[in-house]
Structure formats: C-alpha cells, structure tokens
Design a protein around this motif. Sequence first.
Motif, PDB file in Angstrom:
ATOM      1  N   VAL A 175      75.941  43.360   5.660  1.00 20.51           N
ATOM      2  CA  VAL A 175      75.732  44.605   4.798  1.00 20.51           C
ATOM      3  C   VAL A 175      74.966  45.763   5.526  1.00 20.51           C
ATOM      4  CG1 VAL A 175      74.942  45.679   2.649  1.00 20.51           C
ATOM      5  CG2 VAL A 175      75.959  43.645   2.560  1.00 20.51           C
ATOM      6  N   TYR A 176      75.679  46.871   5.778  1.00 20.54           N
ATOM      7  CA  TYR A 176      74.996  48.172   6.441  1.00 20.54           C
ATOM      8  C   TYR A 176      74.345  49.253   5.661  1.00 20.54           C
ATOM      9  CZ  TYR A 176      76.541  46.073  10.752  1.00 20.54           C
ATOM     10  OH  TYR A 176      76.541  45.271  12.021  1.00 20.54           O
ATOM     11  N   ILE A 177      72.947  49.722   5.533  1.00 18.50           N
ATOM     12  CA  ILE A 177      72.800  50.739   4.739  1.00 18.50           C
ATOM     13  C   ILE A 177      72.240  51.964   5.628  1.00 18.50           C
ATOM     14  CG2 ILE A 177      70.872  51.196   3.124  1.00 18.50           C
ATOM     15  CD1 ILE A 177      70.364  48.049   2.938  1.00 18.50           C
ATOM     16  N   ARG A 178      72.776  53.106   5.165  1.00 17.52           N
ATOM     17  CA  ARG A 178      72.669  54.346   5.975  1.00 17.52           C
ATOM     18  C   ARG A 178      72.043  55.411   5.396  1.00 17.52           C
ATOM     19  NH1 ARG A 178      75.247  59.166   7.307  1.00 17.52           N
ATOM     20  NH2 ARG A 178      75.260  59.604   9.719  1.00 17.52           N
ATOM     21  N   TRP A 179      70.827  55.929   5.828  1.00 21.16           N
ATOM     22  CA  TRP A 179      70.269  57.090   5.162  1.00 21.16           C
ATOM     23  C   TRP A 179      71.165  58.215   5.061  1.00 21.16           C
ATOM     24  CZ3 TRP A 179      67.841  52.617   6.043  1.00 21.16           C
ATOM     25  CH2 TRP A 179      66.723  52.430   5.604  1.00 21.16           C
ATOM     26  N   ARG A 180      71.429  59.087   4.079  1.00 28.91           N
ATOM     27  CA  ARG A 180      72.110  60.307   4.047  1.00 28.91           C
ATOM     28  C   ARG A 180      71.124  61.322   3.263  1.00 28.91           C
ATOM     29  NH1 ARG A 180      76.897  61.969   0.528  1.00 28.91           N
ATOM     30  NH2 ARG A 180      76.937  59.834  -0.054  1.00 28.91           N
ATOM     31  N   ASN A 181      70.866  62.352   4.252  1.00 29.30           N
ATOM     32  CA  ASN A 181      70.091  63.559   3.609  1.00 29.30           C
ATOM     33  C   ASN A 181      68.798  63.284   3.133  1.00 29.30           C
ATOM     34  OD1 ASN A 181      72.346  65.270   4.484  1.00 29.30           O
ATOM     35  ND2 ASN A 181      73.364  64.925   2.367  1.00 29.30           N
ATOM     36  N   HIS A 182      68.190  62.292   3.563  1.00 31.88           N
ATOM     37  CA  HIS A 182      66.654  62.004   2.859  1.00 31.88           C
ATOM     38  C   HIS A 182      65.932  61.253   4.221  1.00 31.88           C
ATOM     39  CE1 HIS A 182      67.292  57.913   2.167  1.00 31.88           C
ATOM     40  NE2 HIS A 182      68.713  58.329   1.629  1.00 31.88           N
ATOM     41  N   SER A 183      64.403  61.033   3.924  1.00 32.77           N
ATOM     42  CA  SER A 183      63.900  60.390   4.827  1.00 32.77           C
ATOM     43  C   SER A 183      62.979  59.183   3.858  1.00 32.77           C
ATOM     44  CB  SER A 183      62.634  61.213   5.464  1.00 32.77           C
ATOM     45  OG  SER A 183      62.198  62.039   4.820  1.00 32.77           O
ATOM     46  N   ALA A 184      63.447  58.621   2.806  1.00 31.12           N
ATOM     47  CA  ALA A 184      63.080  57.736   2.150  1.00 31.12           C
ATOM     48  C   ALA A 184      62.487  56.395   2.737  1.00 31.12           C
ATOM     49  CB  ALA A 184      63.665  57.262   0.728  1.00 31.12           C
ATOM     50  N   ASN A 185      61.322  55.845   2.321  1.00 35.27           N
ATOM     51  CA  ASN A 185      60.790  54.579   2.936  1.00 35.27           C
ATOM     52  C   ASN A 185      61.611  53.377   1.876  1.00 35.27           C
ATOM     53  OD1 ASN A 185      59.306  55.849   4.561  1.00 35.27           O
ATOM     54  ND2 ASN A 185      57.337  55.623   3.283  1.00 35.27           N
ATOM     55  N   LEU A 186      62.163  52.647   2.723  1.00 39.83           N
ATOM     56  CA  LEU A 186      62.791  51.735   1.642  1.00 39.83           C
ATOM     57  C   LEU A 186      62.079  50.159   1.806  1.00 39.83           C
ATOM     58  CD1 LEU A 186      66.582  50.428   2.089  1.00 39.83           C
ATOM     59  CD2 LEU A 186      64.713  48.738   2.332  1.00 39.83           C
ATOM     60  N   LYS A 187      61.738  49.560   0.635  1.00 39.87           N
ATOM     61  CA  LYS A 187      60.864  48.454   0.378  1.00 39.87           C
ATOM     62  C   LYS A 187      61.695  47.262   0.211  1.00 39.87           C
ATOM     63  CE  LYS A 187      56.521  47.035  -1.430  1.00 39.87           C
ATOM     64  NZ  LYS A 187      55.286  47.735  -1.978  1.00 39.87           N
ATOM     65  N   THR A 188      62.791  47.261  -0.656  1.00 38.32           N
ATOM     66  CA  THR A 188      63.539  46.263  -1.085  1.00 38.32           C
ATOM     67  C   THR A 188      64.924  46.509  -1.047  1.00 38.32           C
ATOM     68  OG1 THR A 188      61.678  45.460  -2.242  1.00 38.32           O
ATOM     69  CG2 THR A 188      63.645  44.486  -2.656  1.00 38.32           C
ATOM     70  N   PHE A 189      65.683  45.577  -0.725  1.00 35.49           N
ATOM     71  CA  PHE A 189      67.206  45.674  -1.044  1.00 35.49           C
ATOM     72  C   PHE A 189      67.579  44.547  -1.727  1.00 35.49           C
ATOM     73  CE2 PHE A 189      71.670  44.496   0.421  1.00 35.49           C
ATOM     74  CZ  PHE A 189      71.909  45.621  -0.033  1.00 35.49           C
ATOM     75  N   GLY A 190      68.642  44.998  -2.696  1.00 35.37           N
ATOM     76  CA  GLY A 190      69.187  43.775  -3.675  1.00 35.37           C
ATOM     77  C   GLY A 190      70.635  43.994  -3.853  1.00 35.37           C
ATOM     78  N   ALA A 191      71.184  42.878  -4.078  1.00 29.41           N
ATOM     79  CA  ALA A 191      72.560  42.606  -4.825  1.00 29.41           C
ATOM     80  C   ALA A 191      72.393  42.046  -6.274  1.00 29.41           C
ATOM     81  CB  ALA A 191      73.521  41.899  -3.947  1.00 29.41           C
ATOM     82  N   ASN A 192      72.913  42.594  -7.048  1.00 22.66           N
ATOM     83  CA  ASN A 192      72.847  42.383  -8.447  1.00 22.66           C
ATOM     84  C   ASN A 192      74.059  41.435  -9.117  1.00 22.66           C
ATOM     85  OD1 ASN A 192      70.295  43.475  -8.685  1.00 22.66           O
ATOM     86  ND2 ASN A 192      71.058  45.182  -9.576  1.00 22.66           N
ATOM     87  N   ALA A 193      73.801  40.531  -9.729  1.00 23.85           N
ATOM     88  CA  ALA A 193      74.866  39.679 -10.198  1.00 23.85           C
ATOM     89  C   ALA A 193      75.606  40.434 -11.378  1.00 23.85           C
ATOM     90  CB  ALA A 193      74.470  38.018 -10.745  1.00 23.85           C
TER      91      ALA A 193
END
Length: 290
Positions: A137-155
């Motif tokens: 899974v690829y995650i791309r930042w668009r129009n922001h500079s947020a700090n990412l702490k956790t990524f998840g997939a919900n059932a």
Amino acid sequence: MSKSILLFVLSLFSIVSVYGGDIRIPAKGGGLYQVVIVDRGSKGAKYDGVTGAIVNTSHGTKIAVRDIDFGNERYGWYNQFMIEYTNPSNCTDAYFDIYIEDTTVPVASIPVEQTEEGEYKETLASLKLNIIGSHAVYIRWRNHSANLKTFGANALVPFASVSLVRTGSLTKYKFNVGDLESLTGKHRLKMVWRKNNATVANVYLDSNNPASVEKVYEEDVHAYGVKGGIKIESSNTIGEIWVSSLTGLRMKEFVSLGTSEYIALPSGFYLLRIIPDNGKTIVCKVLVRD
C-alpha cells in the motif's frame, strides 16, 4: 430521516464467515509490516524517533507499507483506511492518497485538516473498489506537510444488520428489517452473509414514512394502490397473493383463480408478493391512500 432495509430470504443453513481485525501500523513499521519512504519530497522526509512519526514531509512525499493481506473473500476483509496525523500548518484541498501497489489512481483519499500544535487526530476514508489478496500500500501526501504517526486498515463494519428467520421450506419467503442511520446520496451496497447461506430475493431501502410509489408493471401483471386497497390485474390467472406491512406483519394471504383482484386495506405502504401459475415470483411495494 431514518431508513430500513427489508430482506426477503429463503432457507437458512449454518456456515462460518471469517473477518480480519483492524490493522494499526506505526510510522516506523515493525512486526509483519515494513514501512519504506519511497519519495522524501522537497524537505527530506524521515522517521523521527522522538515523536514516532514521519516528519519533514511535503507535497509529493510517498511511503510504502508492505504487505497487507486484504483477505480472500469476494469483498476482502477491509473497507476503510485510517491515518493518525498532526498538521499545524494551514492547508487547502489536502489529502493522503492511498494506492494499491504503485499505481496512478488512488483507491481512497483521506482528507487532512489543520490541527493544533502537537495535536494528533485520526481520520479515515472508505475504499472505492473491492480488494483481495496481499498488496503493498502506497501513501502519498497531497497539498500538505502533515506528520504521519499511524496508518491503519479497518475491518468491514456494517451500517445495518438484518436478523434472518428460518422459513422451513425452500419455496417460502420471509423477511425482516434493520434500521439505518440517516443516509443520503448514491452508494454501493455491500451485503455480507454471516453464519448463514440464505437466498435473498429482494432488498428495499425505505424511509419510515414513505410518501409515494410508482405503479408496478411486471410482465403481464399490473398492481397499484387505489382508495382503500390494492388492485391487481393480470392477463393470466393471478395465483398466490401475500400482502405484508413494511414491519413484517402479514395482512392477507390467499390464492386467486381469477385475473383481477381488489384487496381492501387501510391506508399505508405494503409489500405485495404474487406467485403466478408460471412460478415466477413478483414482489413490489404498493401505496394505499385514503
């Protein structure tokens, strides 16, 4: 306005369905999941051990998470992606775009808002298509500079559940209802059979107080509401007739040997089920007015 799902079902037999639990992956990765910064963007994105987040991000920063098992069911185990982030900078039209493998079209876009300094918040978005099997899974930042702490997939979490009722016969239908939250717009409807293999013949989405319905034409049968009842006209023998309220109460049940019937009923909405001699079941909603 609240709504209800009405399901006509056939015989029930016990089966077992398996669903995955929620996945939460820290920005550093670990365990089954490896997190790789694929594109560091203009500020040199990196993992920060103090905050436990990916920092120095910018528009175009991209990370990969390998590998997530979406399951082998037809609709997979997961239907939402979640991200925990902080973003004290002002932003407009900002998203985390989520891709399956390194493709060009995101399967979900998670909106990003401005937060307080040091404030982390979780936000999520639903998948736009069904996914099964294991994928990066690829995650791309668009129009922001947020700090990412956790990524998840919900059932998969149902927005409504309908209890099924044993009919006792392969030729008899029954139905039940389940309440929905307020719902508007156009959506895909996913139905998951849990511990049963009932056959569903019809699904209705109705408000609690429906106001109108079109006349029903089904091949050679014409059914419509009139003052004080329901009128049925057919070019052949009508056959078996069932009339039920929207809450499941059986109002009428009889066999018609004619080609025309009038069924006296109080005003309101009804579910009409007709089984002609040819055996093809017809189910429709009919509104009876005062």
